[in-house]
Design a protein around this motif. Structure first.
Motif, mmCIF file in Angstrom:
data_model
loop_
_atom_site.group_PDB
_atom_site.id
_atom_site.type_symbol
_atom_site.label_atom_id
_atom_site.label_comp_id
_atom_site.label_asym_id
_atom_site.label_seq_id
_atom_site.Cartn_x
_atom_site.Cartn_y
_atom_site.Cartn_z
ATOM 1 N N PRO A 53 99.683 21.835 13.805
ATOM 2 C CA PRO A 53 98.329 21.294 13.588
ATOM 3 C C PRO A 53 98.352 19.881 13.002
ATOM 4 O O PRO A 53 97.546 19.029 13.399
ATOM 5 C CB PRO A 53 97.704 22.296 12.602
ATOM 6 N N ARG A 54 99.277 19.634 12.058
ATOM 7 C CA ARG A 54 99.366 18.301 11.463
ATOM 8 C C ARG A 54 99.873 17.285 12.482
ATOM 9 O O ARG A 54 99.344 16.170 12.574
ATOM 10 C CB ARG A 54 100.293 18.332 10.245
ATOM 11 N N ALA A 55 100.890 17.657 13.249
ATOM 12 C CA ALA A 55 101.432 16.745 14.265
ATOM 13 C C ALA A 55 100.375 16.411 15.316
ATOM 14 O O ALA A 55 100.226 15.248 15.716
ATOM 15 C CB ALA A 55 102.660 17.367 14.931
ATOM 16 N N VAL A 56 99.620 17.427 15.742
ATOM 17 C CA VAL A 56 98.558 17.211 16.726
ATOM 18 C C VAL A 56 97.492 16.284 16.144
ATOM 19 O O VAL A 56 97.011 15.366 16.821
ATOM 20 C CB VAL A 56 97.937 18.551 17.164
ATOM 21 N N GLY A 96 91.752 12.130 25.621
ATOM 22 C CA GLY A 96 92.354 11.505 24.448
ATOM 23 C C GLY A 96 93.232 12.468 23.679
ATOM 24 O O GLY A 96 94.352 12.125 23.273
ATOM 25 N N LEU A 97 92.751 13.690 23.486
ATOM 26 C CA LEU A 97 93.572 14.695 22.803
ATOM 27 C C LEU A 97 94.801 15.038 23.628
ATOM 28 O O LEU A 97 95.919 15.113 23.097
ATOM 29 C CB LEU A 97 92.751 15.947 22.532
ATOM 30 N N ALA A 98 94.605 15.230 24.914
ATOM 31 C CA ALA A 98 95.724 15.599 25.793
ATOM 32 C C ALA A 98 96.786 14.504 25.837
ATOM 33 O O ALA A 98 97.985 14.778 25.779
ATOM 34 C CB ALA A 98 95.202 15.892 27.197
ATOM 35 N N GLN A 99 96.346 13.242 25.923
ATOM 36 C CA GLN A 99 97.298 12.131 25.939
ATOM 37 C C GLN A 99 97.970 11.958 24.584
ATOM 38 O O GLN A 99 99.138 11.594 24.504
ATOM 39 C CB GLN A 99 96.588 10.842 26.340
ATOM 40 N N GLY A 100 97.214 12.233 23.514
ATOM 41 C CA GLY A 100 97.775 12.084 22.179
ATOM 42 C C GLY A 100 98.951 13.001 21.929
ATOM 43 O O GLY A 100 99.942 12.607 21.296
ATOM 44 N N ILE A 101 98.851 14.244 22.415
ATOM 45 C CA ILE A 101 99.934 15.205 22.164
ATOM 46 C C ILE A 101 101.018 15.160 23.240
ATOM 47 O O ILE A 101 102.035 15.848 23.120
ATOM 48 C CB ILE A 101 99.388 16.637 22.026
ATOM 49 N N GLN A 102 100.821 14.351 24.272
ATOM 50 C CA GLN A 102 101.821 14.284 25.341
ATOM 51 C C GLN A 102 103.210 13.889 24.846
ATOM 52 O O GLN A 102 104.209 14.510 25.226
ATOM 53 C CB GLN A 102 101.359 13.323 26.439
ATOM 54 N N PRO A 103 103.346 12.853 23.983
ATOM 55 C CA PRO A 103 104.685 12.515 23.493
ATOM 56 C C PRO A 103 105.344 13.649 22.706
ATOM 57 O O PRO A 103 106.562 13.824 22.777
ATOM 58 C CB PRO A 103 104.438 11.291 22.587
ATOM 59 N N LEU A 104 104.548 14.415 21.965
ATOM 60 C CA LEU A 104 105.092 15.561 21.225
ATOM 61 C C LEU A 104 105.631 16.608 22.192
ATOM 62 O O LEU A 104 106.728 17.157 21.993
ATOM 63 C CB LEU A 104 103.997 16.167 20.334
ATOM 64 N N PRO A 155 117.156 10.288 11.627
ATOM 65 C CA PRO A 155 116.069 9.342 11.667
ATOM 66 C C PRO A 155 115.702 8.838 10.292
ATOM 67 O O PRO A 155 115.851 9.531 9.298
ATOM 68 C CB PRO A 155 114.912 10.150 12.279
ATOM 69 N N LYS A 156 115.207 7.585 10.214
ATOM 70 C CA LYS A 156 114.758 7.014 8.958
ATOM 71 C C LYS A 156 113.448 7.676 8.549
ATOM 72 O O LYS A 156 112.752 8.288 9.349
ATOM 73 C CB LYS A 156 114.564 5.504 9.127
ATOM 74 N N LYS A 157 113.077 7.484 7.257
ATOM 75 C CA LYS A 157 111.863 8.117 6.757
ATOM 76 C C LYS A 157 110.604 7.634 7.454
ATOM 77 O O LYS A 157 109.633 8.350 7.564
ATOM 78 C CB LYS A 157 111.750 7.901 5.245
ATOM 79 N N ASN A 158 110.624 6.369 7.897
ATOM 80 C CA ASN A 158 109.447 5.835 8.576
ATOM 81 C C ASN A 158 109.533 5.987 10.087
ATOM 82 O O ASN A 158 108.756 5.429 10.821
ATOM 83 C CB ASN A 158 109.246 4.361 8.209
ATOM 84 N N ASP A 159 110.522 6.745 10.537
ATOM 85 C CA ASP A 159 110.711 6.943 11.969
ATOM 86 C C ASP A 159 109.606 7.846 12.507
ATOM 87 O O ASP A 159 109.327 8.912 11.949
ATOM 88 C CB ASP A 159 112.080 7.585 12.223
ATOM 89 N N ASN A 160 108.986 7.429 13.607
ATOM 90 C CA ASN A 160 107.899 8.212 14.188
ATOM 91 C C ASN A 160 108.357 9.565 14.719
ATOM 92 O O ASN A 160 107.530 10.467 14.902
ATOM 93 C CB ASN A 160 107.237 7.416 15.321
ATOM 94 N N THR A 161 109.662 9.726 14.964
ATOM 95 C CA THR A 161 110.138 10.990 15.522
ATOM 96 C C THR A 161 110.020 12.137 14.526
ATOM 97 O O THR A 161 110.111 13.302 14.924
ATOM 98 C CB THR A 161 111.606 10.868 15.991
ATOM 99 N N LEU A 162 109.819 11.836 13.239
ATOM 100 C CA LEU A 162 109.606 12.903 12.259
ATOM 101 C C LEU A 162 108.340 13.690 12.600
ATOM 102 O O LEU A 162 108.267 14.891 12.351
ATOM 103 C CB LEU A 162 109.491 12.316 10.847
ATOM 104 N N ILE A 163 107.360 13.001 13.168
ATOM 105 C CA ILE A 163 106.132 13.675 13.608
ATOM 106 C C ILE A 163 106.476 14.714 14.664
ATOM 107 O O ILE A 163 105.956 15.836 14.660
ATOM 108 C CB ILE A 163 105.128 12.653 14.183
ATOM 109 N N PHE A 164 107.368 14.348 15.568
ATOM 110 C CA PHE A 164 107.731 15.231 16.677
ATOM 111 C C PHE A 164 108.545 16.438 16.212
ATOM 112 O O PHE A 164 108.364 17.540 16.717
ATOM 113 C CB PHE A 164 108.550 14.466 17.721
ATOM 114 N N SER A 165 109.458 16.217 15.272
ATOM 115 C CA SER A 165 110.447 17.245 14.955
ATOM 116 C C SER A 165 110.166 18.059 13.704
ATOM 117 O O SER A 165 110.585 19.217 13.617
ATOM 118 C CB SER A 165 111.836 16.591 14.805
#
Length: 467
Positions: free
Chosen positions: A17-20, A307-315, A2-12
């Motif tokens: 705590p930071r990802a959430v 909102g919290l539950a939906q926010g972490i759903q993609p993770l 993934p590129k540096k600005n790729d959102n999947t870095l948040i997931f992986s």
């Protein structure tokens, strides 16, 4: 890679705590504005001093929820499918998923809206409108149905963008439309010279509930325009190009299997609101108006936790798709603890200031007294109900449509509706007020039991992978 600005870095790569925080805070801020947006209609209509108009908004709301259900059918279903596909590395498929969701949702919303416009008066009588509120409710529903394609598309786009990990952009798209709605509400609802928080309104159209609906539609139009620009700029891995539309490779099934439970939750919420309005109508329009106010005030704790539950759903979905089960479980546990803290804080605030909160919406002594009782009852499950929201979103993220369906059907249907009939029969108005809290506690226990079963199966699967 993934590129540096790729959102999947948040997931992986981000610590949990930071990802959430990165995913959930924008979602919760969006929900906070959403609460204000939902409260705005009732608040500004309440400033007219006409309890019939306040009751009309409450009566029309169940029908409005039908459009939210359409948005969630393709939005939540698409979001969960996109995050899982990202975890599996299927990026080209994601473009077809997003295009399928956008154009399918648009087509169905147009058809449903036309039906609601044509049959709005009998529909509103059926859901509890009285002769005093039917004209107001009919005006509200006409304008909302006219703008239904925009309402539906804004929900779909917001969820799809969240599914690729672009939480901030998803929040902006939702919030920008809601802010427009809040700004337009007093202008369309009130008349020139009306007092608004002690300040005379400089200009107003004096349209009442119809003005509230028009402001809602225009806010959603702005939201859709934002997302169209976001997609056109080409920074998203999603696609709204019609040629990407496809019903192959299991796309409809993957979206609908999760989308149906999510939309069913809205439909059952609509049905339960219809039924409760029918029950309350026998106690007068004051009781109907009070429940509408109490339910909207209760949105603060519910929407923040959702909102919290939906926010972490993609993770959760990404980790499930990548078979990183330990990270997925830690995310779910951490999210549940955060929701418990949120629930306890807001519940304490409401217990201390419930009279002031209800009185903000309407200056009517009888509505306020009813509203205090109703809000107190609705807040009782507030501390624990966030656990159920996290688990339900986890089920959706994992593609566990059946489990999500059971929870949705339980909280707003299979448990709640029978509870309404039983409680009304034995305890009258007091029973109606306490039916939802009892149903909530039953479903919290059910969600934990089902999640424990899923965890056991995942542990067995992980053990086989290690071997």
């Amino acid at each position: 890679m993934p590129k540096k600005n790729d959102n999947t870095l948040i997931f992986s790569e981000y610590k949990i705590p930071r990802a959430v925080a990165v995913l959930a805070i924008p979602s919760m801020l969006g929900m906070l504005i959403n609460i204000i947006y939902n409260l705005a209609d009732t608040f500004f209509v309440g400033q007219t001093g006409d309890s019939n108009q306040v009751a009309a908004v409450s009566v029309a709301m169940p029908v409005f929820l039908f459009f939210l259900a359409l948005g969630n059918l393709f939005g939540v279903g698409g979001c969960a499918f996109i995050s899982r596909s990202l975890g599996e590395g299927k990026r080209e498929k994601i473009k077809s998923i997003s295009s399928f969701c956008i154009y399918s949702g648009l087509a169905i919303s147009v058809v449903v809206a036309a039906g609601f416009i044509i049959f709005r008066r009998p529909l509103l009588y059926m859901v509890g409108a009285s002769d005093n509120t039917i004209d107001f409710a009919g005006d509200y529903l006409f304008w909302v149905a006219l703008g239904a394609p925009f309402v539906t598309l804004s929900i779909i786009a917001c969820n799809l963008v969240r599914g690729e990990g672009a939480a901030k952009e998803s929040m902006i798209g939702m919030v920008i439309g809601q802010i427009v709605n809040i700004i337009l509400d007093p202008i369309f609802i009130l008349k020139t010279g009306d007092s608004l928080l002690g300040i005379p309104l400089v200009f107003g159209f004096n349209m009442g509930v119809a003005g509230a609906a028009i402001a809602t539609v225009l806010g959603n139009v702005v939201s859709v325009l934002y997302f169209v620009i976001y997609f056109i700029r080409g920074k998203s891995i999603l696609s709204i190009t019609p040629k990407r539309f496809s019903i192959k490779h299991g796309i409809p099934k993957g979206v609908i299997s999760v989308g149906v439970p999510a939309s069913l939750n809205n439909l059952l919420m609509s049905l339960s609101n219809i039924v409760i309005n029918m029950f309350l109508s026998s106690y007068g329009d004051y009781a109907v108006a009070a429940m509408g106010v109490a339910m909207k005030a209760n949105l603060l704790v519910v929407m923040l936790q959702i909102g919290l539950a939906q926010g972490i759903q993609p993770l959760i979905g990404y980790c499930y798709g990548a078979r990183n089960y330990p990270r997925m479980k830690k995310t779910i546990y951490f999210g549940s603890v955060c929701n418990i803290i949120i629930g306890a804080t807001v519940t304490l605030f409401y217990v201390l200031f419930r009279r002031n909160i209800i009185a903000m919406f309407i200056d009517n002594a009888q509505v306020i007294e009813y509203g205090i009782k109703m809000l107190t009852a609705l807040m009782v499950p507030g501390v624990a109900i966030g656990i159920m929201f996290v688990i339900n979103n986890a089920f959706q993220a994992m593609g566990k449509g059946l489990q999500s369906l059971i929870l949705a059907a339980g909280r707003q249907g299979l448990v709640y509706l029978p509870m309404l009939f039983i409680m009304d029969n034995f305890f009258g108005l007091e029973g109606i007020i306490w039916a939802q809290p009892i149903a909530d506690f039953c479903c919290i226990v059910l969600s934990i039991a089902m999640f424990a079963g899923i965890l056991k199966k995942l542990s067995e699967k992980a053990a086989k992978i290690v071997k």
